[in-house]
Design a protein around this motif. Structure first.
Motif, PDB file in Angstrom:
ATOM      1  N   TYR A 257       0.840  -1.199   0.000  1.00  0.00           N
ATOM      2  CA  TYR A 257       0.000   0.000   0.000  1.00  0.00           C
ATOM      3  C   TYR A 257       0.875   1.249   0.000  1.00  0.00           C
ATOM      4  CZ  TYR A 257      -4.479  -2.283   0.800  1.00  0.00           C
ATOM      5  OH  TYR A 257      -5.625  -3.016   0.652  1.00  0.00           O
ATOM      6  N   GLU A 258       0.590   2.149  -0.942  1.00  0.00           N
ATOM      7  CA  GLU A 258       1.188   3.478  -0.914  1.00  0.00           C
ATOM      8  C   GLU A 258       0.212   4.446  -0.264  1.00  0.00           C
ATOM      9  OE1 GLU A 258       2.787   4.718  -4.671  1.00  0.00           O
ATOM     10  OE2 GLU A 258       4.184   3.028  -4.745  1.00  0.00           O
ATOM     11  N   GLN A 259      -1.109   4.222  -0.495  1.00  0.00           N
ATOM     12  CA  GLN A 259      -2.156   5.000   0.160  1.00  0.00           C
ATOM     13  C   GLN A 259      -3.278   4.050   0.538  1.00  0.00           C
ATOM     14  OE1 GLN A 259      -3.582   7.990  -2.492  1.00  0.00           O
ATOM     15  NE2 GLN A 259      -1.705   9.176  -2.429  1.00  0.00           N
ATOM     16  N   PRO A 260      -3.863   4.149   1.678  1.00  0.00           N
ATOM     17  CA  PRO A 260      -3.356   4.915   2.799  1.00  0.00           C
ATOM     18  C   PRO A 260      -2.064   4.304   3.330  1.00  0.00           C
ATOM     19  CG  PRO A 260      -5.227   3.581   3.500  1.00  0.00           C
ATOM     20  CD  PRO A 260      -5.064   3.380   2.017  1.00  0.00           C
ATOM     21  N   ALA A 261      -1.339   5.082   4.074  1.00  0.00           N
ATOM     22  CA  ALA A 261      -0.076   4.590   4.638  1.00  0.00           C
ATOM     23  C   ALA A 261      -0.363   3.336   5.459  1.00  0.00           C
ATOM     24  CB  ALA A 261       0.565   5.662   5.509  1.00  0.00           C
ATOM     25  N   PRO A 262       0.403   2.277   5.230  1.00  0.00           N
ATOM     26  CA  PRO A 262       0.148   1.028   5.949  1.00  0.00           C
ATOM     27  C   PRO A 262       0.568   1.113   7.422  1.00  0.00           C
ATOM     28  CG  PRO A 262       2.090   0.805   4.587  1.00  0.00           C
ATOM     29  CD  PRO A 262       1.521   2.163   4.296  1.00  0.00           C
ATOM     30  N   THR A 263      -0.058   0.278   8.212  1.00  0.00           N
ATOM     31  CA  THR A 263       0.329   0.117   9.612  1.00  0.00           C
ATOM     32  C   THR A 263       0.680  -1.347   9.814  1.00  0.00           C
ATOM     33  OG1 THR A 263      -1.955  -0.276  10.292  1.00  0.00           O
ATOM     34  CG2 THR A 263      -1.163   1.997  10.415  1.00  0.00           C
ATOM     35  N   VAL A 264       1.450  -1.631  10.848  1.00  0.00           N
ATOM     36  CA  VAL A 264       1.905  -2.997  11.096  1.00  0.00           C
ATOM     37  C   VAL A 264       0.946  -3.693  12.061  1.00  0.00           C
ATOM     38  CG1 VAL A 264       3.780  -4.411  12.026  1.00  0.00           C
ATOM     39  CG2 VAL A 264       4.309  -2.372  10.685  1.00  0.00           C
ATOM     40  N   ALA A 265       0.471  -4.860  11.669  1.00  0.00           N
ATOM     41  CA  ALA A 265      -0.335  -5.708  12.538  1.00  0.00           C
ATOM     42  C   ALA A 265       0.578  -6.800  13.077  1.00  0.00           C
ATOM     43  CB  ALA A 265      -1.479  -6.337  11.758  1.00  0.00           C
ATOM     44  N   LYS A 266       0.392  -7.167  14.320  1.00  0.00           N
ATOM     45  CA  LYS A 266       1.187  -8.237  14.930  1.00  0.00           C
ATOM     46  C   LYS A 266       0.226  -9.229  15.543  1.00  0.00           C
ATOM     47  CE  LYS A 266       4.783 -10.274  16.905  1.00  0.00           C
ATOM     48  NZ  LYS A 266       4.474 -11.665  16.858  1.00  0.00           N
ATOM     49  N   TYR A 267       0.252 -10.445  15.022  1.00  0.00           N
ATOM     50  CA  TYR A 267      -0.623 -11.494  15.526  1.00  0.00           C
ATOM     51  C   TYR A 267       0.200 -12.667  16.003  1.00  0.00           C
ATOM     52  CZ  TYR A 267      -4.544  -9.231  13.143  1.00  0.00           C
ATOM     53  OH  TYR A 267      -5.503  -8.356  12.734  1.00  0.00           O
ATOM     54  N   ASP A 268      -0.163 -13.200  17.141  1.00  0.00           N
ATOM     55  CA  ASP A 268       0.360 -14.485  17.567  1.00  0.00           C
ATOM     56  C   ASP A 268      -0.611 -15.540  17.041  1.00  0.00           C
ATOM     57  OD1 ASP A 268       2.599 -13.511  18.965  1.00  0.00           O
ATOM     58  OD2 ASP A 268       1.365 -13.092  20.726  1.00  0.00           O
ATOM     59  N   ASN A 269      -0.153 -16.760  16.916  1.00  0.00           N
ATOM     60  CA  ASN A 269      -0.984 -17.809  16.341  1.00  0.00           C
ATOM     61  C   ASN A 269      -2.283 -18.042  17.099  1.00  0.00           C
ATOM     62  OD1 ASN A 269       0.441 -18.682  14.007  1.00  0.00           O
ATOM     63  ND2 ASN A 269       1.978 -19.590  15.320  1.00  0.00           N
ATOM     64  N   ASN A 270      -2.333 -17.708  18.386  1.00  0.00           N
ATOM     65  CA  ASN A 270      -3.525 -17.987  19.186  1.00  0.00           C
ATOM     66  C   ASN A 270      -4.488 -16.808  19.263  1.00  0.00           C
ATOM     67  OD1 ASN A 270      -1.769 -16.429  20.800  1.00  0.00           O
ATOM     68  ND2 ASN A 270      -2.678 -17.240  22.665  1.00  0.00           N
ATOM     69  N   GLN A 271      -4.247 -15.717  18.545  1.00  0.00           N
ATOM     70  CA  GLN A 271      -5.115 -14.549  18.640  1.00  0.00           C
ATOM     71  C   GLN A 271      -6.286 -14.648  17.668  1.00  0.00           C
ATOM     72  OE1 GLN A 271      -1.845 -11.552  18.343  1.00  0.00           O
ATOM     73  NE2 GLN A 271      -2.937 -10.636  20.075  1.00  0.00           N
ATOM     74  N   ILE A 272      -7.462 -14.213  18.149  1.00  0.00           N
ATOM     75  CA  ILE A 272      -8.657 -14.205  17.319  1.00  0.00           C
ATOM     76  C   ILE A 272      -8.394 -13.349  16.084  1.00  0.00           C
ATOM     77  CG2 ILE A 272     -11.112 -13.590  17.232  1.00  0.00           C
ATOM     78  CD1 ILE A 272     -10.453 -15.882  19.205  1.00  0.00           C
ATOM     79  N   SER A 273      -8.779 -13.818  14.948  1.00  0.00           N
ATOM     80  CA  SER A 273      -8.651 -13.249  13.604  1.00  0.00           C
ATOM     81  C   SER A 273      -7.257 -13.429  13.005  1.00  0.00           C
ATOM     82  CB  SER A 273      -9.082 -11.774  13.523  1.00  0.00           C
ATOM     83  OG  SER A 273      -8.090 -10.900  14.013  1.00  0.00           O
ATOM     84  N   ALA A 274      -6.328 -13.999  13.758  1.00  0.00           N
ATOM     85  CA  ALA A 274      -5.023 -14.316  13.182  1.00  0.00           C
ATOM     86  C   ALA A 274      -5.221 -15.424  12.152  1.00  0.00           C
ATOM     87  CB  ALA A 274      -4.046 -14.767  14.263  1.00  0.00           C
ATOM     88  N   MET A 275      -4.515 -15.323  11.041  1.00  0.00           N
ATOM     89  CA  MET A 275      -4.621 -16.324   9.991  1.00  0.00           C
ATOM     90  C   MET A 275      -3.222 -16.749   9.578  1.00  0.00           C
ATOM     91  SD  MET A 275      -7.631 -14.684   7.630  1.00  0.00           S
ATOM     92  CE  MET A 275      -7.806 -16.130   6.608  1.00  0.00           C
TER      93      MET A 275
END
Length: 163
Positions: A75-93
């Motif tokens: 993504y150039e727009q909107p500016a991306p943000t970093v998501a951090k998921y552990d394997n046991n977190q809801i919605s982590a894939m």
């Protein structure tokens, strides 16, 4: 006459947001042994609207596996943000690649400089399964931390050949 698939019985692609498209292309080409099939840019008001965004501009590349496409999205727009998921977190894939020989696949990963999260395991009765003994799995991440898996499936983890 062919019947149209109006259900959800096939997957087309998985999209992975990346920080550096060139670096991710190199990683996924090395991982799969395949070359990207398309590289382009997409954006504008219509694309932003369908995605629920105010604006969007995305550099992307497509990699075609036998049964699924991988879309790498920078993504150039909107500016991306970093998501951090552990394997046991809801919605982590995670994305899992099927292999015929997990040991050979692990050797290939290691030769490519890809670090496993832990050494591969082969499912046994003590793992709490009722079926699927002999299935082997290993986990690792791409350069941006996207969780990936390889599986050598046995029993109920095997799918019918869809070719």
């Amino acid at each position: 006459m062919a019947v149209k698939n109006e259900g959800f019985s096939r997957a087309n692609h998985v999209g992975i947001v990346v920080t550096n498209l060139d670096k991710s292309i190199a990683f996924y080409e090395a991982l799969t042994g395949l070359k990207i099939s398309n590289r382009d840019m997409i954006g504008g008001d219509r694309m932003a609207h369908v995605m629920g965004l105010d604006k969007t501009l995305i550099r992307y590349a497509n990699l075609h596996l036998e049964n699924l496409n991988i879309d790498l999205l920078e993504y150039e727009q909107p500016a991306p943000t970093v998501a951090k998921y552990d394997n046991n977190q809801i919605s982590a894939m995670h994305l899992c690649f099927e292999v015929d020989d997990i040991q050979k696949a692990v050797e290939r990963l290691k030769k490519a400089g890809i670090k496993l999260s832990g050494e591969p395991i082969v499912f046994q009765e003590t793992d709490g399964l009722k079926n699927g003994y002999g299935t082997a799995v290993a986990y690792f991440d791409d350069p941006d931390g996207t969780h990936l898996e390889i599986i050598e499936p046995k029993g109920p983890f095997q799918r019918e050949n869809t070719k």
